[in-house]
Every structure is written in C-alpha cells, then in structure tokens.
Design a protein around this motif. Structure first.
Motif, short mmCIF file in Angstrom:
data_model
loop_
_atom_site.label_atom_id
_atom_site.label_comp_id
_atom_site.label_asym_id
_atom_site.label_seq_id
_atom_site.Cartn_x
_atom_site.Cartn_y
_atom_site.Cartn_z
N VAL A 1 -4.59 3.19 3.20
CA VAL A 1 -5.50 2.12 3.42
C VAL A 1 -6.81 3.00 2.96
O VAL A 1 -7.15 3.79 3.93
CB VAL A 1 -5.01 1.08 4.54
CG1 VAL A 1 -6.76 -0.43 4.14
CG2 VAL A 1 -4.02 0.40 4.79
N ASP A 2 -7.50 2.48 1.97
CA ASP A 2 -8.90 2.28 1.99
C ASP A 2 -9.81 1.56 2.82
O ASP A 2 -10.83 3.21 3.17
CB ASP A 2 -9.30 2.55 0.31
CG ASP A 2 -8.33 3.67 -0.73
OD1 ASP A 2 -8.30 4.32 -0.21
OD2 ASP A 2 -7.49 3.31 -1.15
N CYS B 1 0.77 -1.12 0.09
CA CYS B 1 0.01 0.31 -0.35
C CYS B 1 0.66 1.08 -0.46
O CYS B 1 0.96 1.94 -0.82
CB CYS B 1 -0.57 0.13 1.26
SG CYS B 1 -1.86 0.93 1.43
N HIS B 2 1.98 1.35 1.18
CA HIS B 2 3.25 2.12 0.75
C HIS B 2 3.57 2.30 -0.86
O HIS B 2 3.44 3.78 -0.51
CB HIS B 2 3.55 2.44 2.33
CG HIS B 2 4.40 3.08 2.10
ND1 HIS B 2 4.09 4.63 2.49
CD2 HIS B 2 5.97 3.27 1.97
CE1 HIS B 2 5.14 5.35 2.62
NE2 HIS B 2 6.72 4.91 1.98
N THR C 1 -0.76 5.22 6.58
CA THR C 1 -0.20 4.71 5.21
C THR C 1 -1.00 5.29 4.29
O THR C 1 -0.06 5.48 3.22
CB THR C 1 0.09 2.95 5.38
OG1 THR C 1 1.03 2.77 6.52
CG2 THR C 1 0.67 2.49 4.06
N PHE D 1 -7.30 0.54 -1.71
CA PHE D 1 -6.40 -0.46 -1.12
C PHE D 1 -6.97 -0.98 -0.58
O PHE D 1 -7.13 -0.43 0.74
CB PHE D 1 -5.03 -0.08 -0.67
CG PHE D 1 -3.91 -0.77 -1.13
CD1 PHE D 1 -3.50 -1.94 -0.26
CD2 PHE D 1 -3.05 -0.82 -2.06
CE1 PHE D 1 -2.84 -2.73 -0.45
CE2 PHE D 1 -2.37 -1.71 -2.72
CZ PHE D 1 -1.69 -3.02 -1.65
N SER E 1 2.45 1.92 -3.52
CA SER E 1 1.63 1.97 -4.28
C SER E 1 1.04 3.83 -4.22
O SER E 1 1.05 4.80 -5.27
CB SER E 1 0.03 1.15 -4.16
OG SER E 1 0.77 0.06 -4.47
N LYS E 2 1.26 3.78 -2.92
CA LYS E 2 0.35 5.63 -2.61
C LYS E 2 1.22 6.33 -2.01
O LYS E 2 0.88 7.43 -2.28
CB LYS E 2 -0.27 5.41 -1.26
CG LYS E 2 -1.56 4.19 -0.75
CD LYS E 2 -2.68 5.17 -1.80
CE LYS E 2 -4.25 3.82 -2.30
NZ LYS E 2 -5.34 4.49 -2.30
N LEU F 1 -6.58 -3.69 2.71
CA LEU F 1 -5.79 -4.46 4.16
C LEU F 1 -6.71 -5.35 4.83
O LEU F 1 -7.70 -5.20 4.97
CB LEU F 1 -5.16 -3.83 4.76
CG LEU F 1 -4.10 -4.11 5.68
CD1 LEU F 1 -3.16 -4.72 4.39
CD2 LEU F 1 -3.29 -3.11 6.25
#
Length: 324
Positions: free
Chosen positions: A99-100, A62-63, A97, A79, A65-66, A81
């Motif tokens: 996360v959606d 995630c990190h 981080t 995302f 990507s974002k 998780l």
C-alpha cells in the motif's frame, strides 16, 4: 483516472463529493471483483480501496496489483487503502502488502485532498521516470542496432554475424510452421581478384567497389534474406526457403547481378568484377532423420569449403551443397 471501491455507500458518497468538488475523473464501485475488472481494463492511476469490501478486500486488490507478473504495469498504480483510524495492525499489514498511502475512516475531506495531491505528484514523477527510461532504452537499442551495421556497406556487420546469427537458429527453425519455410541457405560470397584492385588503385577505390557490390547483392537477394559483411571482401547471405530450388536460384541471381554489368566508381572507373559463391542449403527440420543435425557454425564451415571449390574452379561461379 481514479477508482474508488468500497462496500460502504456512505464512504463512497463522502469521497465522491470531494472528488467532484476538485473536478477529478473517477469511477466508484461497490464490488471488489468488479473493481478488479476495472483495474485490469482501465488501469487507473490511483485506486482508493476500502479494507472491508465483502467479496474482495481492498488489501487483496492491492496485492493482486502489486504482485501481478502478467500485468507488470499494474505495479505502478498508486494504492490508497481506507482503514480504521485506530487500527495500527491494518496499517502494518497494508505496508507489507505494498500500500502506498492510508486514508482514515471516517473520511476527512482535508486529509483526502492531501492524500490525492501526494498521489498525483508521485504518479506524475513515476510517469516521467518511465518515459525517461523508455527513451534511454530506445537510445540503447539504437546504439545496438548501429553496432550491428557495417559502417562502410550498411549491411549487417561481421560482429552481428558472429554473435547474433547463431542465436537465431532456433527462431529460423520456427519458420517451418510459418510461411512454410522448410529450408535454409547459407551463401558465402567472395569478390574475385579483389586484391589486385586494391594493389593497383588503393584502398579508397577498393572501399567504393565493396560498397557498390554490397548494394547490388542487397537489391538482388530475397526480401527475407539477411546480408552480412564477412571479412574484407566477403559477404554472407542467410535465407529461409520453401524448397531447395529457390536456394540454388538465389545463388545464381546473385552471380548474375554482379557479372551483368561493370561496377562503377565515383572517379569514373568501371570494373568488370565477378564473385564466387560457396553455399549450403539444408532442411531446417528433418522429419525422417536422414540428414545430420548441423549447428550454424557447421553450416558456415561447409559453406566455406564450398567457396574454396568454386574458387578453385576459376571463380565467377557457385558451388552449393544440398541436404534434403
């Protein structure tokens, strides 16, 4: 497309069953590094990643990507998780981080379906906003392009010459290594005795004459030339060249294009017009430091001085200063 990544095959199996039943297009992967390769190559709309992947955790994915500046389109991936139901610390770190959404482990099929519906709605909204933003950017670029075009002649405007051309000097210098363009010509073109036409026939006829001359100049210049309107009855032609001779020849070609036959006006009038050209041809890069490093404004000033020389000599001729 949905990417599901976890080192726990039971988790992958549980999620896969739900995705199959809902007829989603998805990929599963047990390795975090391989999942990252899939993210880079396929750019899935949704990623469901487990916190506990042995090599690269879902949080790290995630990190990556974002916060990926090299691939900003990855920032829009939704995302999800997978975390332990009772672990609030994982949720807090995940939110920090980027996360959606979170999915509890063990997997509950109803919860997963709800998370997917939310993800699909939000990704669809994001895509819609992106498309709308792209349209807005395209419209703004069109408006900018229109403002750079002269409304009468459709060549580049005086505004474009004043604001854009100076900024292009560094790009033009880059032509030295591209197609061997080692020189630059700046030609200022003035219509001889144009004021007498306006005084005798009016501004409408004058505009038609200017428009016709702009067309001839555009057709006679080189393919890589930039033609600008420069005042009422003046134009500027800026062209990169492989040698100084082609810059001088271009000026002669432009002179011939106007003097070769009269300018026809819609009313049936024919004007045997001529032009005067003042210009400068200079090296884009001086390897031996034999010539002055001239700014674009200085090149224009030299071209204007050359134009005065051509006009004082009677017009229908050019005066070109060469630096090589």
């Amino acid at each position: 497309m949905i990417l599901v990544t976890s080192g726990d095959r039971q988790v992958l199996s549980a999620i896969s069953e739900v995705l199959k039943s809902e007829k989603y297009n998805f990929i599963t992967e047990t390795s975090g590094e391989k999942a990252w390769e899939i993210i880079l190559q396929k750019k899935p709309a949704i990623v469901i990643a487990d916190w506990t992947i042995p090599d690269v955790s879902g949080l790290a994915l995630c990190h990556r990507s974002k916060s990926n500046l090299e691939h900003p389109d990855l920032m829009s991936i939704y995302f999800v998780l997978i975390v332990k139901d009772s672990n609030s610390q994982q949720r807090q770190i995940g939110l920090d981080t980027g996360v959606d959404e979170f999915l509890n482990n063990p997997i509950d099929s109803s919860e997963l379906k709800a998370r997917l519906r939310t993800a699909l709605r939000l990704t669809a909204l994001t895509q819609s906003l992106t498309w709308a933003n792209q349209r807005l950017l395209a419209q703004n670029e069109l408006l900018d392009a229109l403002s750079l075009s002269d409304s009468l002649t459709k060549v580049l405007s005086a505004q474009a010459f004043a604001t854009v051309m100076p900024k292009m000097m560094q790009q033009l210098k880059g032509f030295v290594a591209y197609k061997s363009y080692r020189f630059l010509s700046v030609l200022i073109i003035d219509i001889d005795l144009f004021k007498s036409i306006v005084d005798s026939y009016g501004e409408k006829i004058g505009d038609e004459a200017i428009n016709a001359i702009a067309g001839r100049l555009s057709n006679s210049c080189m393919a890589n030339s930039l033609i600008y309107r420069h005042g009422l009855d003046e134009f500027v032609c800026v062209t990169p060249h492989g040698d100084t001779a082609s810059g001088i020849q271009l000026s002669l070609n432009l002179l011939t294009s106007i003097r070769s036959h009269p300018i026809a006006i819609s009313s049936g009038l024919l004007f045997p017009l001529t032009i005067s050209i003042g210009g400068v041809v200079t090296a884009l890069e001086d390897q031996n430091q034999r010539i002055p490093d001239l700014s674009f404004d200085e090149l224009v000033s030299l071209a204007e001085q050359s134009l005065l020389q051509a006009q004082k000599s009677g017009g229908d001729r050019d005066y070109i200063e060469v630096f090589e």
